[in-house]
Design a protein around this motif. Structure first.
Motif, mmCIF file in Angstrom:
data_model
loop_
_atom_site.group_PDB
_atom_site.id
_atom_site.type_symbol
_atom_site.label_atom_id
_atom_site.label_comp_id
_atom_site.label_asym_id
_atom_site.label_seq_id
_atom_site.Cartn_x
_atom_site.Cartn_y
_atom_site.Cartn_z
ATOM 1 N N UNK A 1 0.863 -1.179 0.000
ATOM 2 C CA UNK A 1 0.000 0.000 0.000
ATOM 3 C C UNK A 1 0.898 1.228 0.000
ATOM 4 N N UNK A 2 0.536 2.201 -0.810
ATOM 5 C CA UNK A 2 1.274 3.458 -0.852
ATOM 6 C C UNK A 2 0.361 4.559 -0.317
ATOM 7 N N UNK A 3 0.792 5.207 0.761
ATOM 8 C CA UNK A 3 0.064 6.349 1.303
ATOM 9 C C UNK A 3 0.819 7.602 0.905
ATOM 10 N N UNK A 4 0.135 8.516 0.270
ATOM 11 C CA UNK A 4 0.761 9.753 -0.172
ATOM 12 C C UNK A 4 -0.051 10.940 0.306
ATOM 13 N N UNK A 5 0.613 11.932 0.872
ATOM 14 C CA UNK A 5 -0.051 13.148 1.336
ATOM 15 C C UNK A 5 0.375 14.308 0.463
ATOM 16 N N UNK A 6 -0.622 15.007 -0.038
ATOM 17 C CA UNK A 6 -0.342 16.175 -0.860
ATOM 18 C C UNK A 6 -0.200 17.437 -0.050
ATOM 19 N N UNK A 7 0.346 17.350 1.144
ATOM 20 C CA UNK A 7 0.624 18.548 1.922
ATOM 21 C C UNK A 7 -0.166 18.661 3.206
ATOM 22 N N UNK A 8 -1.255 17.863 3.378
ATOM 23 C CA UNK A 8 -2.062 17.993 4.593
ATOM 24 C C UNK A 8 -1.353 17.363 5.791
ATOM 25 N N UNK A 9 -0.770 16.195 5.607
ATOM 26 C CA UNK A 9 -0.261 15.418 6.728
ATOM 27 C C UNK A 9 1.239 15.559 6.877
ATOM 28 N N UNK A 10 1.687 15.668 8.120
ATOM 29 C CA UNK A 10 3.104 15.637 8.411
ATOM 30 C C UNK A 10 3.608 14.208 8.432
ATOM 31 N N UNK A 11 4.913 14.050 8.518
ATOM 32 C CA UNK A 11 5.518 12.726 8.458
ATOM 33 C C UNK A 11 5.043 11.837 9.608
ATOM 34 N N UNK A 12 4.934 12.394 10.821
ATOM 35 C CA UNK A 12 4.545 11.579 11.972
ATOM 36 C C UNK A 12 3.120 11.061 11.823
ATOM 37 N N UNK A 13 2.191 11.915 11.365
ATOM 38 C CA UNK A 13 0.810 11.474 11.205
ATOM 39 C C UNK A 13 0.676 10.472 10.057
ATOM 40 N N UNK A 14 1.457 10.634 9.019
ATOM 41 C CA UNK A 14 1.419 9.669 7.927
ATOM 42 C C UNK A 14 1.926 8.309 8.407
ATOM 43 N N UNK A 15 2.927 8.310 9.262
ATOM 44 C CA UNK A 15 3.411 7.049 9.833
ATOM 45 C C UNK A 15 2.347 6.426 10.736
ATOM 46 N N UNK A 16 1.629 7.261 11.509
ATOM 47 C CA UNK A 16 0.533 6.731 12.338
ATOM 48 C C UNK A 16 -0.516 6.067 11.468
#
Length: 721
Positions: free
Chosen positions: A158-173
């Motif tokens: 699975x690839x999770x990609x954030x276009x600017x909303x999420x910081x690195x820590x929240x994306x890891x969560x």
């Protein structure tokens, strides 16, 4: 099926110089692929449906919306963005969830935008599965670039990609949550899909580390016992000061014992409330303590309330006795229902009674008082508070509030408002003094009276009172007012806390917050404010000893840090329930799934969210509002208005007044063939309701406007104020 658009939590929005950066994280699931494929086949679905179900479950954990819509990138080469409507909470098992999502995917319709079209709102989410998936090699210009979160799958990742909303820590969560959901689906297809899968450390924090107050251990004795012990230690110390009169502990103890003997002779007994309709005078505290010494609970009856409301409360509570004075007798109605005990007329008989201690047991499970709050059905509801919960709270206030000095506390709120409970009892269990301020009290005089009585150990008030004092007191008066001022009972703006701290100056009167509905026995959490904090409202504070405080969804599952949910409170302070209202009690007082056997939670109706251990207030989940610290159900006011034959429809809302404090407005549509006399309506409302429940504005309108969703357009109504 109508559905709100999914939006990522606002508290997760990443800010800073790199806010626009695209971030990616991978979630391997190849080791689960065979099990997920089998699960999808059992549900009669394509393998991609299992991945979509995991996606929907995680999104459902991040939103308060039970039914929501999100975007799907079509797997047909067209690159059309389609809308998926999801209700993950409706599935009882992972297998059922996969089947539901598969059916929803088959019925998706093209959305108004394409993935390569105009930029989407940055807090929306995109799901891309199959050949249209976001591959690990996709660059920043891929189809997920315009979304706050885009999720795709390829080659067991699975690839999770954030276009600017999420910081690195929240994306890891999020990555941890996706992996956890996929593992649960693969290992237990028939497992409970309602369970929110949070990272282990976060689940422990929101259910234990942040949510559970310290254990104070069992402590013998209730508030009455603590007072008796204190009276024995300091019999000559001043206990109550009112006007020019002071009662010492010996006199207060003896006076309350004589009143208890008098009440026992008149039939007072455990579990049957004794009404107390007295102003803040020399008789108030002897009477409250005397009722307890008789073994009975008390029912506070504010003499400023309309007579019909007082009579309703006394009758609904089953009072057979009401302690009062002759000047209030006309408020109480039929003496055959509740026999009056007139302290002025019967004083000689009371004073002739022995003051030796009574042998009446008062246990922690017995009722201490019944206090009425506003009710949405059109009638107030009585909260039954027991001695054990009250003792737990008063012990805490004695340690945290009264220990801030030796000057005791002033009491200037209604006896029917439990905000003032610590000001009545915390001083009396620590050898300090209760100052009863004049009754009635003009708010304009409050600052002068408090400055004259200072320094106090603590002063508890509403944020509205604190705002008043912040303008009325000179800096030196605020500096020396008390060891601590506590603002509670209403939303507490951080700006007000900052203003007070600046006024009091370094080393001056500290300020604290306290939170808790009446149903948790006055207060459930609190903290001293040590810094300016972020804008908005002061956090609700940490749970007090032997209590709990959770943020849960509608399935009583914990929500992640930064996600809004409903605040539930539990522990020692949970009241018994509502007097004579078992159905309402069952609706609001629930078994605690995280506590000891038999533990209960109270569903507050308040919205909140954890932010790194601080619990932020986000308003109400229902229509309940706070007016000058009093909890008000607009539905109760509406019900009173709609009983009038000339009123066809009524809407009651709250709106911010010029000072920012909440005010009430009533909008009335006349019944057919009727005219509205607004002045008369206001006068008659004042005869039926407390003053704080009479709307500041009563407006006649031709019709009640509705929004596109069919709800009352309160903004449209208030625009004319």
């Amino acid at each position: 099926m109508s559905a709100a658009e999914f939006a990522l939590p606002g508290a997760w929005r990443h800010t800073g110089p790199d806010a626009a950066a695209v971030r990616r994280v991978e979630v391997p699931y190849a080791d689960l692929a065979a099990q997920l494929q089998a699960l999808a086949a059992d549900a009669g679905a394509d393998p991609s449906a299992a991945l979509a179900a995991a996606h929907v479950k995680v999104l459902g954990t991040l939103t308060e919306e039970r039914v929501f819509g999100t975007d799907v990138l079509a797997d047909d080469g067209s690159r059309d963005v389609r809308r998926l409507t999801a209700e993950p909470a409706a599935a009882r098992s992972w297998r059922e969830l996969v089947g539901q999502v598969a059916q929803a995917l088959r019925s998706t319709a093209p959305a108004a935008a394409r993935a390569d079209g105009p930029r989407q709102p940055a807090d929306r989410a995109l799901l891309a599965v199959g050949t249209a998936a976001l591959a690990p090699s996709d660059g920043a210009s891929g189809p997920g670039r315009t979304y706050g979160l885009a999720v795709g799958a390829a080659d067991g990742v699975l690839v999770l990609q954030s276009g600017g909303h999420l910081g690195a820590a929240d994306l890891e969560r999020l990555a941890t949550m996706y992996r956890g959901v996929l593992e649960a689906m693969a290992k237990t297809p028939d497992g409970d899909a309602a369970t929110n899968v949070l990272p282990d450390g976060e689940r422990h924090a929101v259910l234990h580390r942040w949510a559970v107050g310290p254990s104070a251990g069992p402590e013998a004795g209730g508030v009455l016992d603590l007072f008796r012990d204190q009276a024995a230690r300091t019999p000559d110390a001043p206990a109550v000061r009112v006007g020019g009169h002071t009662l010492d502990y010996r006199e207060l103890d003896r006076r309350s014992t004589r009143i208890a003997r008098h009440l026992l002779a008149r039939g007072a007994r455990p579990e049957v409330p004794v009404g107390v309709c007295l102003r803040r005078g020399p008789d108030l505290l002897p009477t409250l303590l005397g009722v307890w010494k008789s073994g009975a609970p008390y029912l506070p009856l504010d003499a400023d309330l309309p007579a019909p409301r007082l009579r309703h409360m006394a009758a609904a509570a089953g009072c057979t006795l009401v302690v009062t004075r002759s000047e209030h007798l006309s408020l109480l109605g039929d003496p055959d229902r509740a026999e009056p005990v007139l302290l002025d007329a019967e004083r000689a008989a009371i004073d002739a009674l022995p003051h030796t201690p009574l042998d009446v047991a008062v246990g922690p499970a017995q009722l201490a008082y019944v206090i009425y709050t506003s009710g949405s059905t059109g009638a107030p509801k009585g909260v039954m508070v027991h001695h054990g919960g009250l003792a737990n709270y008063v012990r805490w206030t004695a340690r945290e509030y009264a220990a801030r000095g030796t000057g005791g506390s002033p009491h200037f709120s209604s006896i029917g408002f439990d905000l003032g409970v610590p000001s009545l009892y915390a001083p009396l269990v620590t050898g300090q003094r209760v100052d009863l301020l004049p009754d009635p009290l003009d708010p304009a005089d409050l600052g002068e009276l408090l400055a004259a009585g200072a320094p106090y150990s603590f002063v508890k008030m509403t944020p509205g009172h604190l705002n008043l004092l912040s303008t009325d007191l000179a800096p030196e008066e605020a500096h020396g007012l008390a060891g601590l001022v506590i603002a509670a009972g209403d939303a507490f703006p951080t700006e007000l806390a900052r203003r007070w701290t600046e006024l009091a100056g370094p080393g001056g009167t500290a300020v604290a917050t306290e939170y808790g509905p009446t149903e948790i026995t006055v207060g459930n959490s609190g903290q001293v404010i040590t810094g300016p904090g972020p804008g908005g409202l002061v956090p609700l504070g940490a749970p007090i000893p032997n209590t709990t405080m959770y943020v849960l969804d509608d399935r009583l599952e914990p929500v992640p840090d930064g996600v809004a949910g409903e605040v539930y409170v539990g522990g020692a302070g949970v009241a018994r329930g509502y007097l004579g209202a078992p159905a309402l009690t069952a609706e609001r007082f629930l078994p605690d799934p995280y506590g000891e056997p038999g533990a209960r939670l109270y569903r507050t109706g308040d919205r909140g969210r954890w932010r790194g251990g601080a619990l932020e207030s986000l308003g109400r989940t229902d229509h309940q509002v706070k007016i000058r610290g009093y909890r008000v159900e607009p539905g109760e006011i509406r019900a009173v208005l709609q009983r009038r034959p000339e009123v066809g429809e009524a809407v009651v809302t709250a709106y911010p007044g010029p000072s920012g404090a909440q005010r009430l407005a009533a909008f009335l549509v006349p019944a057919a063939g009727s005219d509205l006399d607004l002045a008369r309506i206001r006068a008659e409302l004042a005869a039926d309701l407390p003053e704080y429940m009479v709307p500041a504005e009563i407006v006649a309108v031709r019709e009640i406007p509705l929004t596109a969703n069919g709800k009352v357009d309160t903004r449209g109504l208030q625009a004319g104020l």
